[in-house]
Design a protein around this motif. Structure first.
Motif, short mmCIF file in Angstrom:
data_model
loop_
_atom_site.label_atom_id
_atom_site.label_comp_id
_atom_site.label_asym_id
_atom_site.label_seq_id
_atom_site.Cartn_x
_atom_site.Cartn_y
_atom_site.Cartn_z
N ALA A 25 17.68 -43.67 -5.67
CA ALA A 25 17.97 -44.43 -4.73
C ALA A 25 18.77 -43.63 -3.62
CB ALA A 25 19.21 -45.74 -5.20
N VAL A 26 19.34 -42.63 -4.06
CA VAL A 26 20.05 -41.58 -2.92
C VAL A 26 19.05 -40.86 -2.21
CG1 VAL A 26 21.50 -39.66 -2.63
CG2 VAL A 26 22.38 -41.40 -4.24
N GLU A 27 18.21 -40.47 -2.84
CA GLU A 27 16.89 -39.86 -2.23
C GLU A 27 16.19 -40.74 -1.25
OE1 GLU A 27 14.71 -37.94 -5.36
OE2 GLU A 27 16.28 -36.25 -5.50
N GLU A 28 16.06 -42.03 -1.76
CA GLU A 28 15.04 -42.98 -1.10
C GLU A 28 15.99 -43.26 0.44
OE1 GLU A 28 14.03 -47.40 -1.42
OE2 GLU A 28 13.28 -46.29 -3.13
N ALA A 29 17.23 -43.30 0.19
CA ALA A 29 18.20 -43.57 1.11
C ALA A 29 18.13 -42.42 2.34
CB ALA A 29 19.64 -43.81 0.75
N GLY A 30 17.74 -41.13 2.12
CA GLY A 30 17.68 -40.08 2.88
C GLY A 30 18.37 -38.94 2.73
N VAL A 31 19.09 -38.89 1.68
CA VAL A 31 19.66 -37.49 1.46
C VAL A 31 18.90 -36.27 1.62
CG1 VAL A 31 19.53 -37.15 -1.18
CG2 VAL A 31 21.46 -36.31 -0.05
N SER A 32 19.60 -35.23 2.32
CA SER A 32 18.62 -34.01 2.39
C SER A 32 18.54 -33.02 1.16
CB SER A 32 19.35 -33.15 3.76
OG SER A 32 19.50 -33.98 4.66
N ALA A 33 19.47 -33.13 0.25
CA ALA A 33 19.44 -32.25 -0.91
C ALA A 33 20.79 -32.95 -1.53
CB ALA A 33 20.01 -31.16 -0.71
N ILE A 34 20.50 -32.62 -3.20
CA ILE A 34 21.53 -33.12 -4.11
C ILE A 34 21.84 -31.83 -4.89
CG2 ILE A 34 21.92 -34.56 -6.10
CD1 ILE A 34 19.83 -36.35 -5.00
N CYS A 35 23.26 -31.80 -4.88
CA CYS A 35 23.77 -30.50 -5.74
C CYS A 35 24.62 -30.90 -6.87
CB CYS A 35 24.41 -29.44 -4.89
SG CYS A 35 24.91 -27.93 -5.54
N ASP A 36 24.66 -30.52 -7.97
CA ASP A 36 25.18 -31.04 -9.16
C ASP A 36 26.73 -30.47 -9.27
OD1 ASP A 36 23.13 -32.25 -10.53
OD2 ASP A 36 22.56 -30.54 -11.61
N LYS A 37 27.32 -31.29 -9.70
CA LYS A 37 29.06 -31.03 -9.77
C LYS A 37 29.07 -30.70 -11.07
CE LYS A 37 32.07 -33.50 -6.80
NZ LYS A 37 32.84 -34.44 -6.65
N PRO A 38 29.73 -29.69 -11.61
CA PRO A 38 30.42 -28.40 -10.98
C PRO A 38 28.97 -27.70 -10.39
CG PRO A 38 30.55 -28.00 -13.25
CD PRO A 38 29.89 -29.53 -13.20
N PHE A 39 28.97 -27.09 -9.26
CA PHE A 39 28.02 -26.53 -8.78
C PHE A 39 28.35 -24.85 -8.78
CE2 PHE A 39 31.17 -27.63 -5.38
CZ PHE A 39 31.61 -26.61 -4.98
N ASP A 40 27.05 -24.15 -8.78
CA ASP A 40 27.02 -22.70 -8.34
C ASP A 40 27.04 -22.40 -7.00
OD1 ASP A 40 26.29 -19.90 -9.50
OD2 ASP A 40 25.09 -20.45 -7.84
N ILE A 41 28.43 -21.59 -6.55
CA ILE A 41 28.52 -21.30 -5.26
C ILE A 41 27.29 -20.77 -4.59
CG2 ILE A 41 29.90 -19.88 -3.54
CD1 ILE A 41 32.38 -20.43 -5.68
N GLY A 42 26.44 -19.90 -5.16
CA GLY A 42 25.40 -19.31 -4.51
C GLY A 42 24.45 -20.49 -4.10
N THR A 43 24.09 -21.29 -5.33
CA THR A 43 23.21 -22.60 -4.94
C THR A 43 23.68 -23.32 -3.58
OG1 THR A 43 22.78 -22.52 -7.28
CG2 THR A 43 22.10 -24.45 -5.88
N LEU A 44 24.98 -23.43 -3.70
CA LEU A 44 25.50 -24.24 -2.51
C LEU A 44 25.27 -23.76 -1.22
CD1 LEU A 44 27.13 -27.06 -1.67
CD2 LEU A 44 29.15 -25.56 -1.96
#
Length: 116
Positions: free
Chosen positions: A89-108
């Protein structure tokens, strides 16, 4: 930076500062973020959590994409949400990207550099 957790906002802001961001606006839920947008504030990037009181991240994204002068601003969701239907639903709403929490700083950093 939109997240109801003050600890998460503080950590994310310190990471963003290490990336070179110097003007970071923080708020604790989607409704207050909408108020910032309505006041005419301009943002290069919006980072939001999913689960927040008053207005969650999906609702915020939908508002930005349909009712905001910043409809094309990149929106990154950083969230621990695991429900596939909610994430779809978030992707359908138009989010540009999703990053998991906790996140890897390099990925972010890689995700953010794609937008800016």
């Amino acid at each position: 930076m939109v997240d109801d957790s003050a600890v998460s906002r503080s950590f994310m802001c310190s990471v963003l500062e290490r990336f070179g961001f110097c003007e970071i606006t923080e708020t604790d839920n989607g409704r207050s973020a909408v108020g910032l947008l309505a006041a005419g504030n301009y943002f290069d990037l919006i980072i939001t959590d999913y689960n927040m009181p008053e207005m969650d991240g999906r609702e915020l994204i939908e508002h930005i994409r349909t009712n905001s002068q910043l409809a094309s601003v990149p929106i990154l969701m950083v969230s621990g949400e695991q429900d596939e239907q909610r994430l779809a639903a978030v992707e359908e709403a138009g989010v540009s990207a999703i990053c998991d929490k906790p996140f890897d700083i390099g990925t972010l950093k890689s995700l953010i550099s794609q937008f800016l």
